[in-house]
Design a protein around this motif. Structure first.
Motif, PDB file in Angstrom:
ATOM      1  N   PRO A 195       0.822  -1.217   0.000  1.00  0.00           N
ATOM      2  CA  PRO A 195       0.000   0.000   0.000  1.00  0.00           C
ATOM      3  C   PRO A 195       0.854   1.264   0.000  1.00  0.00           C
ATOM      4  O   PRO A 195       1.924   1.308   0.607  1.00  0.00           O
ATOM      5  N   SER A 196       0.374   2.280  -0.696  1.00  0.00           N
ATOM      6  CA  SER A 196       1.078   3.561  -0.755  1.00  0.00           C
ATOM      7  C   SER A 196       0.518   4.506   0.306  1.00  0.00           C
ATOM      8  O   SER A 196      -0.690   4.728   0.372  1.00  0.00           O
ATOM      9  N   ARG A 197       1.392   5.065   1.121  1.00  0.00           N
ATOM     10  CA  ARG A 197       0.967   6.051   2.118  1.00  0.00           C
ATOM     11  C   ARG A 197       0.665   7.386   1.434  1.00  0.00           C
ATOM     12  O   ARG A 197      -0.301   8.069   1.783  1.00  0.00           O
ATOM     13  N   ILE A 198       1.475   7.718   0.434  1.00  0.00           N
ATOM     14  CA  ILE A 198       1.327   9.027  -0.224  1.00  0.00           C
ATOM     15  C   ILE A 198       0.110   9.050  -1.140  1.00  0.00           C
ATOM     16  O   ILE A 198      -0.620  10.044  -1.194  1.00  0.00           O
ATOM     17  N   HIS A 199      -0.118   7.942  -1.841  1.00  0.00           N
ATOM     18  CA  HIS A 199      -1.232   7.868  -2.787  1.00  0.00           C
ATOM     19  C   HIS A 199      -2.316   6.980  -2.183  1.00  0.00           C
ATOM     20  O   HIS A 199      -2.314   5.760  -2.368  1.00  0.00           O
ATOM     21  N   ALA A 200      -3.208   7.584  -1.456  1.00  0.00           N
ATOM     22  CA  ALA A 200      -4.218   6.846  -0.700  1.00  0.00           C
ATOM     23  C   ALA A 200      -5.034   5.926  -1.602  1.00  0.00           C
ATOM     24  O   ALA A 200      -5.508   6.340  -2.666  1.00  0.00           O
ATOM     25  N   GLY A 201      -5.188   4.677  -1.171  1.00  0.00           N
ATOM     26  CA  GLY A 201      -6.011   3.720  -1.898  1.00  0.00           C
ATOM     27  C   GLY A 201      -5.322   3.069  -3.078  1.00  0.00           C
ATOM     28  O   GLY A 201      -5.936   2.269  -3.790  1.00  0.00           O
ATOM     29  N   GLN A 598      -0.008   2.384  11.901  1.00  0.00           N
ATOM     30  CA  GLN A 598       0.474   2.081  10.550  1.00  0.00           C
ATOM     31  C   GLN A 598      -0.691   1.973   9.572  1.00  0.00           C
ATOM     32  O   GLN A 598      -0.641   2.490   8.455  1.00  0.00           O
ATOM     33  N   LEU A 599      -1.753   1.320   9.999  1.00  0.00           N
ATOM     34  CA  LEU A 599      -2.913   1.148   9.123  1.00  0.00           C
ATOM     35  C   LEU A 599      -3.562   2.490   8.811  1.00  0.00           C
ATOM     36  O   LEU A 599      -3.990   2.735   7.674  1.00  0.00           O
ATOM     37  N   ARG A 600      -3.658   3.353   9.824  1.00  0.00           N
ATOM     38  CA  ARG A 600      -4.249   4.674   9.589  1.00  0.00           C
ATOM     39  C   ARG A 600      -3.418   5.467   8.576  1.00  0.00           C
ATOM     40  O   ARG A 600      -3.956   6.129   7.683  1.00  0.00           O
ATOM     41  N   GLU A 601      -2.094   5.413   8.707  1.00  0.00           N
ATOM     42  CA  GLU A 601      -1.219   6.141   7.780  1.00  0.00           C
ATOM     43  C   GLU A 601      -1.372   5.637   6.345  1.00  0.00           C
ATOM     44  O   GLU A 601      -1.195   6.387   5.384  1.00  0.00           O
ATOM     45  N   LEU A 602      -1.711   4.350   6.224  1.00  0.00           N
ATOM     46  CA  LEU A 602      -1.868   3.752   4.895  1.00  0.00           C
ATOM     47  C   LEU A 602      -3.316   3.787   4.414  1.00  0.00           C
ATOM     48  O   LEU A 602      -3.628   3.264   3.335  1.00  0.00           O
TER      49      LEU A 602
END
Length: 613
Positions: A195-201, A598-602
């Motif tokens: 998963p990308s943190r910067i590009h949500a979803g 971590q999950l929230r950030e992602l």
């Protein structure tokens, strides 16, 4: 100071060693030496203590007697403690020389012992290498790797990869790195998604192989690429593939046809096998076996050619015969064939019955057979022989080239459904009758793979192997087959090939589909649109618009090659830190749960399945 490889010393002793534990020789007798390592074992011979001290390079015998100032410390040390020993090199007494060790003519009489690190009681013994449950060995892999056998296997792996690299450079290839974070690609298995943190979803994927990148390098004009590449596939574990990740020798070449790839890579891989075969014969001039022929003769596209048994079609001998089971199947369905599996020296009722029981254990109704012995002559014995008659039994014997004392086994039906079982039976018969020539490496190319296959689950045409392969005949062949229908599409062949050795596929490759419109047509037949192709393979598709050379290549599994050359049974034995068969890393505790932060950030919320009671 010391050179660890040579063990030579400079003007003063290093803090930990003047020599490695594999360096001392008879020429060092009388010298003061310092060595450090792990205590392999301690032996008490009536007050005289012997310590076998081990490091990466070898083992040295250390001696301490009650008069030595090191004796008190020597009494305290235990297995796998890390110690430093100072002492004088001396000859071993007469009768105690160990010819199995390079250091076996000398010993170090200890004057000082320093404990550098004590060890708790070992959960996995190192000395003696007793059998231990695999999960325990993987949990304590750092101890397992200290064992001489496994330590040697890992070092052999490094030697093999060094040899491969050297030979690839000598053949004019350049080693390129390719990205680890990439886009999802249909390589035949599930992707590991990141998963990308910067590009949500949105998600990256770990590469199942560097397939698209190495093709892009050809489009970029680099001509000859190779890489010892990490690959990641979320698939069920197998004995011949590591779960999660593995390494492959990845290769690509420009302006080549199939023969060019074979002519380049066959010498490279043959020479690697010869270098590490310990004198075992290695095939020279590999046979090229069409896929259809491999299935018909061996029941598999990765045949073990050390086994001399070749199956044959004997349908006509059963057509209209008194063996009603087979004769009825043949009359009812034109796709039905009867295959015979010769069994030289297998001509006894006991062996035939044993094979029949084995077949039933494999979920089959049984395994028909004829065996030939002196009493009946060519007429043969057994229920099949009795029902088809002497003439047909003799004709089968003649076709298969059998003689008195031999047997033949039979499978019938649609080969698409029974070929795999027939191949297993061939393997079993060869092993049981000791026909397999174990001490050799039998290499071959399997060629002319089907381009498409039928996906029964989704009721559609799918790629049989690599979707980026060029179909034989190009776009014209695709369009002609599409007009004729499903059977014509399934009959299409690909410019695709595998390298096999001793029953394992160790490499796969193809000449690539580098023509944009041919690429689109190939994917359209599987149900994807031009827009899908542009979206999913945009980089490759765009690149092909701007002048792509004809190109092809292959990828060989490093772990499988090392497994074969070291005589190991599974690829887990040749990897330093493998997962277990359930894809768990027992040493590091992976996979593990992610923290809520971590999950929230992602931007991820879990929707876990209900736990079964």
């Amino acid at each position: 100071m010391v050179n660890p490889r040579t063990g030579s010393e400079t003007s003063q002793l290093h803090r930990y060693r003047s020599h490695t534990c594999g360096a001392l020789r008879k020429a060092d007798v009388g010298r003061i030496a310092r060595i450090s390592g792990w205590v392999h074992r301690v032996r008490d011979h009536g007050g005289l203590l012997f310590i076998d001290l081990r490091d990466h390079y070898g083992m040295t015998q250390v001696v301490a007697d009650p008069d030595s100032p090191a004796f008190k410390a020597a009494e305290t040390v235990r297995s796998e403690w890390v110690i430093r020993v100072d002492g004088k090199v001396r000859d071993r007494p007469d009768g105690t020389v160990n010819p199995e060790l390079p250091t076996g003519e000398v010993e170090l009489f200890a004057s000082e012992i320093e404990v550098l690190s004590a060890a708790k009681e070992l959960p996995v013994p190192v000395f003696g290498e007793p059998e231990y449950p695999e999960d325990m060995r993987l949990t304590y892999r750092f101890l397992d790797l200290r064992r001489e056998t496994l330590h040697g296997i890992i070092m052999k792996r490094l030697e093999i990869t060094r040899s491969i690299r050297r030979r690839m450079h000598d053949a004019g290839f350049n080693e390129f790195p390719t990205p680890i974070l990439t886009a999802s690609s249909p390589e035949g298995a599930r992707d590991f998604l990141v998963p990308s943190r910067i590009h949500a979803g949105k998600f990256y994927a770990l590469p199942q192989a560097p397939q698209q990148y190495k093709q892009l390098l050809m489009v970029s004009g680099f001509d000859r690429y190779f890489q010892i590449a990490p690959c990641f596939r979320d698939e069920d574990p197998r004995a011949d593939r590591l779960p999660g990740e593995f390494y492959q020798l990845d290769v690509e070449m420009s302006f080549v046809e199939q023969d060019d790839v074979f002519g380049t890579m066959e010498p490279v891989l043959t020479s690697v096998f010869e270098e590490f075969a310990d004198g075992k014969p290695v095939t020279k001039g590999w046979p090229r076996i069409p896929y259809d022929q491999a299935i018909a003769k061996y029941g598999t596209d990765k045949p073990d050619l050390r086994n001399p048994i070749e199956m044959q079609d004997v349908t006509e001998h059963f057509r209209g015969s008194g063996f009603k089971v087979f004769a009825g199947m043949i009359e009812k369905d034109p796709k039905v064939r009867v295959w015979a599996i010769p069994a030289p020296t297998g001509g006894s009722r006991a062996f035939c019955d044993r094979m029949n029981s084995w077949a039933q254990g494999e979920g089959q109704p049984g395994l028909g057979y004829i065996f030939w012995r002196a009493e009946e002559g060519a007429a043969g014995a057994g229920p099949v022989a009795k029902n088809i008659g002497a003439d047909r039994a003799a004709a089968i014997m003649g076709q298969l080239g059998l003689k008195t004392g031999d047997a033949a086994f039979f499978t019938a039906g649609n080969p698409a459904t029974f070929a795999r079982f027939a191949g297993l039976a061939r393997d079993r018969i060869g092993q049981e009758l000791k026909l397999v020539k174990e001490d050799q490496f039998a290499l071959a190319w399997i060629v002319d793979f089907p381009f498409y296959e039928w996906n029964e689950e989704e009721k559609k045409i799918d790629f049989s192997h690599n979707p980026f392969s060029m179909p034989k005949g190009g776009r014209e062949a695709l369009e002609a087959a599409e007009k004729q229908g499903r059977e014509a599409l399934l009959a299409l062949k690909a410019n695709q090939y595998d390298m096999v050795c001793n029953g394992y596929e160790i490499a796969s490759g193809s000449i690539r589909n580098h023509v944009p419109e041919t690429m689109v047509k190939a994917f359209e037949i599987t149900g994807l649109t031009r827009a899908d192709v542009e979206s999913r393979f945009g980089g490759l598709y765009r690149a092909f618009q701007y002048g792509a050379p004809p190109h092809g290549g292959m990828a060989a599994g490093i772990e499988r090659i090392v497994m074969l050359l070291t005589g190991c049974k599974t690829v887990r034995e040749v990897a330093p830190f493998p997962m277990n068969q359930q894809a768990n890393d027992l040493l590091m505790g992976a996979p593990s749960e992610a923290a809520p932060k971590q999950l929230r950030e992602l931007h991820i919320r879990l929707a876990l399945p209900d736990k079964k009671s």
